[in-house]
Scaffold this motif. Structure first.
Motif, PDB file in Angstrom:
ATOM      1  N   VAL A   1       0.569  25.753 -33.230  1.00 53.18           N
ATOM      2  CA  VAL A   1       1.417  24.695 -33.792  1.00 53.18           C
ATOM      3  C   VAL A   1       2.845  24.827 -33.275  1.00 53.18           C
ATOM      4  O   VAL A   1       3.472  23.836 -32.867  1.00 53.18           O
ATOM      5  N   VAL A   2       3.366  26.040 -33.253  1.00 50.89           N
ATOM      6  CA  VAL A   2       4.728  26.277 -32.780  1.00 50.89           C
ATOM      7  C   VAL A   2       4.872  25.863 -31.316  1.00 50.89           C
ATOM      8  O   VAL A   2       5.841  25.186 -30.928  1.00 50.89           O
ATOM      9  N   LEU A   3       3.906  26.252 -30.493  1.00 53.40           N
ATOM     10  CA  LEU A   3       3.958  25.939 -29.064  1.00 53.40           C
ATOM     11  C   LEU A   3       3.996  24.434 -28.803  1.00 53.40           C
ATOM     12  O   LEU A   3       4.847  23.935 -28.068  1.00 53.40           O
ATOM     13  N   LEU A   4       3.057  23.715 -29.410  1.00 52.87           N
ATOM     14  CA  LEU A   4       2.955  22.281 -29.149  1.00 52.87           C
ATOM     15  C   LEU A   4       4.171  21.530 -29.678  1.00 52.87           C
ATOM     16  O   LEU A   4       4.696  20.631 -29.018  1.00 52.87           O
ATOM     17  N   THR A   5       4.635  21.894 -30.861  1.00 56.19           N
ATOM     18  CA  THR A   5       5.807  21.207 -31.415  1.00 56.19           C
ATOM     19  C   THR A   5       7.069  21.549 -30.631  1.00 56.19           C
ATOM     20  O   THR A   5       7.943  20.690 -30.444  1.00 56.19           O
ATOM     21  N   ALA A   6       7.171  22.786 -30.143  1.00 57.35           N
ATOM     22  CA  ALA A   6       8.329  23.167 -29.332  1.00 57.35           C
ATOM     23  C   ALA A   6       8.344  22.392 -28.021  1.00 57.35           C
ATOM     24  O   ALA A   6       9.401  21.947 -27.557  1.00 57.35           O
ATOM     25  N   GLY A   7       7.161  22.225 -27.399  1.00 54.57           N
ATOM     26  CA  GLY A   7       7.086  21.449 -26.170  1.00 54.57           C
ATOM     27  C   GLY A   7       7.477  19.999 -26.381  1.00 54.57           C
ATOM     28  O   GLY A   7       8.212  19.406 -25.589  1.00 54.57           O
ATOM     29  N   LEU A   8       6.998  19.407 -27.474  1.00 58.28           N
ATOM     30  CA  LEU A   8       7.358  18.025 -27.794  1.00 58.28           C
ATOM     31  C   LEU A   8       8.847  17.900 -28.101  1.00 58.28           C
ATOM     32  O   LEU A   8       9.505  16.940 -27.681  1.00 58.28           O
ATOM     33  N   LEU A   9       9.386  18.886 -28.832  1.00 63.61           N
ATOM     34  CA  LEU A   9      10.801  18.858 -29.187  1.00 63.61           C
ATOM     35  C   LEU A   9      11.678  18.957 -27.945  1.00 63.61           C
ATOM     36  O   LEU A   9      12.690  18.248 -27.828  1.00 63.61           O
ATOM     37  N   SER A  10      11.293  19.802 -26.992  1.00 65.26           N
ATOM     38  CA  SER A  10      12.067  19.942 -25.764  1.00 65.26           C
ATOM     39  C   SER A  10      12.112  18.624 -24.991  1.00 65.26           C
ATOM     40  O   SER A  10      13.173  18.185 -24.542  1.00 65.26           O
ATOM     41  N   GLY A  11      10.952  17.982 -24.845  1.00 65.32           N
ATOM     42  CA  GLY A  11      10.915  16.696 -24.160  1.00 65.32           C
ATOM     43  C   GLY A  11      11.703  15.629 -24.904  1.00 65.32           C
ATOM     44  O   GLY A  11      12.389  14.792 -24.288  1.00 65.32           O
ATOM     45  N   HIS A  12      11.637  15.642 -26.245  1.00 63.68           N
ATOM     46  CA  HIS A  12      12.384  14.682 -27.059  1.00 63.68           C
ATOM     47  C   HIS A  12      13.890  14.863 -26.868  1.00 63.68           C
ATOM     48  O   HIS A  12      14.633  13.871 -26.749  1.00 63.68           O
ATOM     49  N   LEU A  13      14.343  16.100 -26.811  1.00 66.76           N
ATOM     50  CA  LEU A  13      15.768  16.365 -26.617  1.00 66.76           C
ATOM     51  C   LEU A  13      16.249  15.846 -25.262  1.00 66.76           C
ATOM     52  O   LEU A  13      17.344  15.278 -25.156  1.00 66.76           O
ATOM     53  N   LEU A  14      15.430  16.018 -24.232  1.00 63.39           N
ATOM     54  CA  LEU A  14      15.802  15.495 -22.912  1.00 63.39           C
ATOM     55  C   LEU A  14      15.897  13.974 -22.930  1.00 63.39           C
ATOM     56  O   LEU A  14      16.837  13.393 -22.376  1.00 63.39           O
ATOM     57  N   ARG A  15      14.937  13.335 -23.569  1.00 60.25           N
ATOM     58  CA  ARG A  15      14.958  11.863 -23.619  1.00 60.25           C
ATOM     59  C   ARG A  15      16.132  11.344 -24.437  1.00 60.25           C
ATOM     60  O   ARG A  15      16.624  10.236 -24.189  1.00 60.25           O
TER      61      ARG A  15
END
Length: 458
Positions: A297-311
């Motif tokens: 859960v941590v991995l997938l949400t962290a990956g999504l959060l990183s992409g969201h921050l870039l966008r």
């Protein structure tokens, strides 16, 4: 009429390879991610098998805690060498055959453990396995970086890295059952059989996929005839220049902090839950799965959060570097805290939190490096990073075993050891986050490329 266009002299091989350059967002790319997820799952199931069978191995071979720690650290003795040497070999053979060769080598290295063995053979098997597992993460992240744009890399990398949690998550109850029903040798038989099946599927599914065989220089620099210029086409520097960037050392430090957690989770968490916290072997079999379950859960949400921050317009320094730092510092604080509380539910929650964060460094932070790395240098660069952070795997399991042996009680020894590790994680995470700045590194490399091209003209 003859032309002086620079692409006129390119070989047919170069042009054919260029036309098959992956687009990065196709269904086929996600299918490859799924296969890499299984690949990485088996990679970590191999590592988890020793920890799950720790009690049986120590009893069978008459090992002390420090000797068992030596077995765990032996896996990393040639891990760094394999990470560097074999990642450079990837460029010669391509990703298709590299993946199949690594899985085959893993199975052969575990073969001696399927029968009664000795301490020396066990050490040798782990050393060889470590050599061939060294470049596994570099292989996976290089493929992801080549096939996905920056805003999707962190999530795709997180999916693959979820195997580092899914592997032990599946292995813990399954291999524990195999060990208790038959023997610890049978657990390695099962892993070898699954590896054979994966290799066959990999070769059948990926053999015709563009970009998975040996790539040429035109694949990564782009050409003028098609107008396809890769995102890193404006960077053309030697690998040594990449190793001098602050981002290299930042990623190395973040990964080192993450791998302190990874190596101890695999080597010592089952023993700590049993000997240090007092849980029964059957309880340990399912309790050890909790950090791995949370880590997915941590991995997938962290990956999504990183992409969201870039966008949303945040810098890559924030979305890659400081985000990884925040996760790792949280893990380090939780590790320090669980050494200061009495056994019980609170301590168990802190243990789960401390051991669930590690893989963020190998997905979000690695995506940051991929943001500025020339494609042809990604395997070599990642191999050097793995060589750097593998030092944690060499030192941490053995040193923790020595500290546990030196404690007045086993519980005190664990508390002393994990306190030191928690503090180290926090320090490395903060320094690493400061140094990992993909945009700054990219700008410096573009400028170096410009200077090199100007000097070559002169």
């Amino acid at each position: 009429m003859a032309t002086n266009h620079p692409t006129a002299v390119r070989s047919v091989e170069d042009r054919d390879a260029e036309r098959t350059t992956p687009t990065g967002t196709s269904a086929r790319s996600w299918a490859i991610v799924a296969l890499l997820l299984v690949f990485f799952t088996l990679n970590f199931a191999d590592k988890a098998a020793i920890g799950l069978a720790a009690g049986e191995i120590k009893e069978d071979l008459g090992l002390s805690e420090s000797q068992y720690g030596l077995v765990s650290s032996a896996f990393f003795w040639l891990f760094a060498v394999g990470a560097v040497v074999l990642t450079l070999w990837f460029k010669r053979v391509g990703y298709l055959f590299a993946g199949a060769a690594l899985m085959t080598a893993w199975g052969l290295s575990m073969l001696p453990l399927t029968v009664p063995t000795t301490f020396g053979v066990l050490i040798a098997s782990r050393v060889v396995l470590g050599f061939f597992e060294g470049p596994a993460h570099a292989l996976c992240q290089s493929i992801v970086a080549d096939r996905f744009p920056p805003e999707k890399r962190a999530f795709a990398g997180a999916v693959v890295n979820a195997g580092s949690s899914i592997g032990p998550l599946i292995a813990a109850p399954t291999l524990t059952w195999v060990i208790l029903t038959w023997s610890w040798h049978a657990s390695f038989m099962a892993l070898i059989a699954i590896g054979v099946v994966w290799t066959v599927v990999w070769l059948l599914v990926v053999r015709g996929e563009p970009g998975m065989r040996r790539q040429t220089r035109s694949d990564v620099l782009g050409t003028a005839t098609t107008g396809q210029v890769h995102e890193d086409g404006d960077i053309d520097v030697p690998l040594t220049s990449l190793l001098k960037t602050g981002s290299f050392w930042g990623l190395a430090m973040l990964s080192f902090a993450g791998y302190l957690i990874s190596s101890l989770k695999v080597a010592w968490l089952p023993s700590f839950l049993g000997d240090g916290m007092g849980y029964s072997p059957s309880a340990v079999g399912w309790l050890v799965t909790l950090p791995y379950l949370a880590a997915v859960v941590v991995l997938l949400t962290a990956g999504l959060l990183s992409g969201h921050l870039l966008r949303r317009g945040f810098s890559s320094h924030v979305a890659r570097g400081w985000l990884t730092t925040a996760y790792l510092v949280f893990a380090g604080v939780c590790m320090i805290a669980f050494t200061q509380v009495s056994p019980g539910r609170l301590q168990l929650v802190l243990v789960v939190c401390a051991f669930a964060i590690n893989s963020v460094a190998f997905s979000v932070a690695f995506a940051g490096a991929a943001d500025f790395l020339p494609s042809r240098h990604r395997p070599g660069f990642f191999g050097c990073i793995i060589a750097a952070y593998s030092v944690a795997g060499i030192v941490a399991p053995y040193v923790l075993g020595v500290i546990v042996d030196a404690g007045a009680t086993v519980a005190e020894g664990y508390a002393n050891g994990f306190l030191i590790v928690g503090l180290t994680i926090c320090v490395f995470a903060v320094i690493g986050g400061y140094l990992l700045d993909p945009a700054r590194s990219r700008a410096a490399l573009v400028e170096e490329t410009r200077r090199r091209r100007e000097s070559s003209v002169l």
